[in-house]
Write an enzyme that holds these catalytic residues in place. Structure first.
Site, PDB file in Angstrom:
ATOM      1  N   SER A  45      82.297  19.944 -15.372  1.00 14.76           N
ATOM      2  CA  SER A  45      81.338  19.602 -14.324  1.00 14.76           C
ATOM      3  C   SER A  45      81.631  20.323 -13.003  1.00 14.76           C
ATOM      4  O   SER A  45      80.792  20.329 -12.111  1.00 14.76           O
ATOM      5  CB  SER A  45      81.309  18.091 -14.092  1.00 14.76           C
ATOM      6  N   GLY A 216      78.130  17.042 -17.157  1.00 14.54           N
ATOM      7  CA  GLY A 216      77.993  18.494 -17.060  1.00 14.54           C
ATOM      8  C   GLY A 216      77.690  18.928 -15.649  1.00 14.54           C
ATOM      9  O   GLY A 216      77.381  18.107 -14.790  1.00 14.54           O
ATOM     10  N   GLY A 218      75.982  21.019 -12.309  1.00 14.37           N
ATOM     11  CA  GLY A 218      74.705  21.474 -11.779  1.00 14.37           C
ATOM     12  C   GLY A 218      73.642  20.404 -11.677  1.00 14.37           C
ATOM     13  O   GLY A 218      73.897  19.209 -11.778  1.00 14.37           O
ATOM     14  N   CYS A 243      77.195  10.363 -16.515  1.00 11.76           N
ATOM     15  CA  CYS A 243      77.118  11.233 -15.343  1.00 11.76           C
ATOM     16  C   CYS A 243      75.857  12.095 -15.388  1.00 11.76           C
ATOM     17  O   CYS A 243      74.761  11.567 -15.237  1.00 11.76           O
ATOM     18  CB  CYS A 243      78.403  12.031 -15.174  1.00 11.76           C
ATOM     19  N   LEU A 244      75.965  13.417 -15.639  1.00 14.47           N
ATOM     20  CA  LEU A 244      74.744  14.210 -15.813  1.00 14.47           C
ATOM     21  C   LEU A 244      73.865  13.564 -16.874  1.00 14.47           C
ATOM     22  O   LEU A 244      72.629  13.568 -16.765  1.00 14.47           O
ATOM     23  CB  LEU A 244      75.105  15.639 -16.241  1.00 14.47           C
ATOM     24  N   GLN A 247      71.614  11.036 -15.473  1.00 15.61           N
ATOM     25  CA  GLN A 247      70.534  11.673 -14.707  1.00 15.61           C
ATOM     26  C   GLN A 247      69.464  12.237 -15.647  1.00 15.61           C
ATOM     27  O   GLN A 247      68.250  12.124 -15.384  1.00 15.61           O
ATOM     28  CB  GLN A 247      71.136  12.776 -13.818  1.00 15.61           C
ATOM     29  N   ASN A 285      82.723  12.113 -10.386  1.00 15.67           N
ATOM     30  CA  ASN A 285      82.581  13.527 -10.032  1.00 15.67           C
ATOM     31  C   ASN A 285      81.117  13.891 -10.146  1.00 15.67           C
ATOM     32  O   ASN A 285      80.661  14.351 -11.183  1.00 15.67           O
ATOM     33  CB  ASN A 285      83.415  14.407 -10.985  1.00 15.67           C
ATOM     34  N   GLY A 287      77.377  15.178  -7.727  1.00 14.60           N
ATOM     35  CA  GLY A 287      76.735  15.557  -6.472  1.00 14.60           C
ATOM     36  C   GLY A 287      75.250  15.257  -6.466  1.00 14.60           C
ATOM     37  O   GLY A 287      74.573  15.445  -5.459  1.00 14.60           O
ATOM     38  N   HIS A 325      82.700   7.995 -14.712  1.00 14.07           N
ATOM     39  CA  HIS A 325      83.332   8.483 -15.935  1.00 14.07           C
ATOM     40  C   HIS A 325      84.135   7.385 -16.602  1.00 14.07           C
ATOM     41  O   HIS A 325      85.321   7.221 -16.320  1.00 14.07           O
ATOM     42  CB  HIS A 325      84.209   9.703 -15.626  1.00 14.07           C
ATOM     43  N   GLU A 327      85.453   7.211 -19.409  1.00 12.02           N
ATOM     44  CA  GLU A 327      86.575   7.666 -20.238  1.00 12.02           C
ATOM     45  C   GLU A 327      87.880   7.720 -19.444  1.00 12.02           C
ATOM     46  O   GLU A 327      88.957   7.819 -20.028  1.00 12.02           O
ATOM     47  CB  GLU A 327      86.259   9.019 -20.877  1.00 12.02           C
TER      48      GLU A 327
HETATM   49  N1  LIG Z   1      80.216  14.956 -13.838  1.00 11.65           N
HETATM   50  C1  LIG Z   1      78.933  15.218 -14.006  1.00 11.65           C
HETATM   51  O1  LIG Z   1      78.359  15.066 -15.071  1.00 11.65           O
HETATM   52  C2  LIG Z   1      78.205  15.768 -12.826  1.00 11.65           C
HETATM   53  C3  LIG Z   1      76.727  15.605 -12.939  1.00 11.65           C
HETATM   54  C4  LIG Z   1      75.912  16.502 -12.039  1.00 11.65           C
HETATM   55  N2  LIG Z   1      76.238  17.866 -12.279  1.00 11.65           N
HETATM   56  C5  LIG Z   1      76.153  16.120 -10.604  1.00 11.65           C
HETATM   57  O2  LIG Z   1      76.820  16.832  -9.891  1.00 11.65           O
HETATM   58  O3  LIG Z   1      75.683  15.100 -10.195  1.00 11.65           O
END
Ligand SMILES: NC(=O)CC[C@H](N)C(=O)O
Length: 358
Positions: A45, A216, A218, A243-244, A247, A285, A287, A325, A327
């Protein structure tokens, strides 16, 4: 001392001590994590980002491969107050520029005030300020990395836990941390790790019990095929995401996402579970965040600091996601039961299913 320059968006240049040579550009972010540098530096990520550690000493317990989340370092460059030789040597061997002996409080304050920003780095005997400024000039915004999924995903499907006899998970790899796959395999799942742009037909051929969208790098808007997979399967197959992944699931179900000012990165982010009224400490983690979840999802958990959605449940579909996260690599292990809850969605479904010949 090797020259080292950090050029920040707006043109301000900070000098430090070069620890691993090279030039780099990326989105400048910070993590407040005080342990787990091996995991952070190998977390996909962080692709296309430059990572600043706000904790002042990084590397004091060495570098061990068994802690890695992937087979390479993902941040484009690393900034810290003090890096040990172990970490500096590792980064040099990976071709990732590293700088220490700079005032990371100044860098973190700049990011907090200005948001995650473009950055250029130059480190080496002959490195100059201009080299760092040239990198800054060439730096793209995070959302402009439209092919970022391809940079971090597997090229071909990989099966993990083939001999397990638990649930079958189709894991859409948008840059998955290894410990997410390990957490599922440890719970007896067979995990099909699939490229980020896998087709509906290829997932149908696996006939998964769970469709799981990974973390992931971006902007989630750049993962159209993963969004399409969730749309195609959510009525029939339980869907999970981290996380990603959260979204992407939200975007697939009519929700929206937005970029945060500087995001959440650390290992002590407090999250409130709205049903139990309990707070768990989490590793984060990210953004971007889910803005509106849409009518098919409800917010189950929120960040105590800023109320952003940390967990989503399906209203009429079997959906379970986390923005943090669970995990916990690194980080507190308050949240590992997420994986049990995800796998239980498949069990619940089979109990409800009407036998075909009834
Ligand atoms: N750790 C991630 O999956 C980050 C998710 C996405 N890239 C963000 O920055 O929000």
């Amino acid at each position: 001392m090797t020259a080292a320059y950090v050029a920040l968006e707006g043109g301000h240049v900070i000098e430090g001590r070069g620890r691993a040579p090279g030039t780099a550009r990326g989105e400048l972010v910070f993590t407040t994590a005080y342990t787990g540098y091996e995991e952070s530096l190998t977390d996909p990520s962080y692709e296309e980002q430059i990572l600043t550690f706000s904790y002042p000493l990084i590397g004091n317990y060495g570098v061990r491969e068994e802690r890695f989340e992937d087979d390479r370092v993902h941040p484009r460059a690393v900034l810290a107050r003090e890096l040990t030789d172990d970490v500096a040597d590792w980064l040099e061997s990976e071709g990732v520029p590293a700088i220490d002996h700079l005032d990371t409080r100044e860098v973190v304050t700049d990011i907090r005030d200005g948001g995650a920003m473009k950055c250029g780095i130059a480190v080496g005997e002959d490195a100059t300020k201009e080299d760092a400024l040239n990198e800054l000039e060439a730096c793209k915004g995070m959302s402009e990395h439209t092919e970022i999924g391809a940079q971090v995903s597997v090229d071909e499907p990989v099966v993990r836990g083939a001999d397990n006899d638990g649930e079958t998970v189709a894991l859409v790899d948008c840059g998955a941390k290894g410990s997410i796959v390990d957490s599922l395999v440890a719970r007896d799942a067979t995990v099909h790790v699939l490229p980020h742009d896998t087709s509906v037909e290829d997932v149908e051929a696996i006939d998964p019990d769970i469709l799981f969208v990974s973390n992931g790098p971006g902007d989630p808007a750049n993962y159209e095929q993963a969004v399409s997979l969730v749309e195609a399967f959510v009525e029939e197959t339980p869907v999970a995401g981290i996380c990603l992944g959260q979204q992407i699931v939200a975007r697939a179900l009519g929700g929206t996402t937005e970029k945060m000012a500087f995001g959440h990165r650390g290992v002590n982010q407090p999250v409130l579970d709205l049903e139990s009224d309990r707070v768990v400490m989490t590793t984060q983690n990210h953004g971007y965040t889910v803005d509106e979840p849409g009518e098919h999802l409800e917010v189950s958990q929120i960040n105590v600091n800023d109320d952003t959605p940390e967990g989503l449940d399906g209203v009429e579909y079997d959906v379970l996601t986390r923005q943090y996260h669970p995990e916990a690599n690194p980080g507190p292990e308050d949240t590992l039961d997420f994986f049990d809850d995800v796998l239980a969605m498949a069990g619940d479904r089979s109990q409800r299913a009407v036998p075909a010949d009834d």
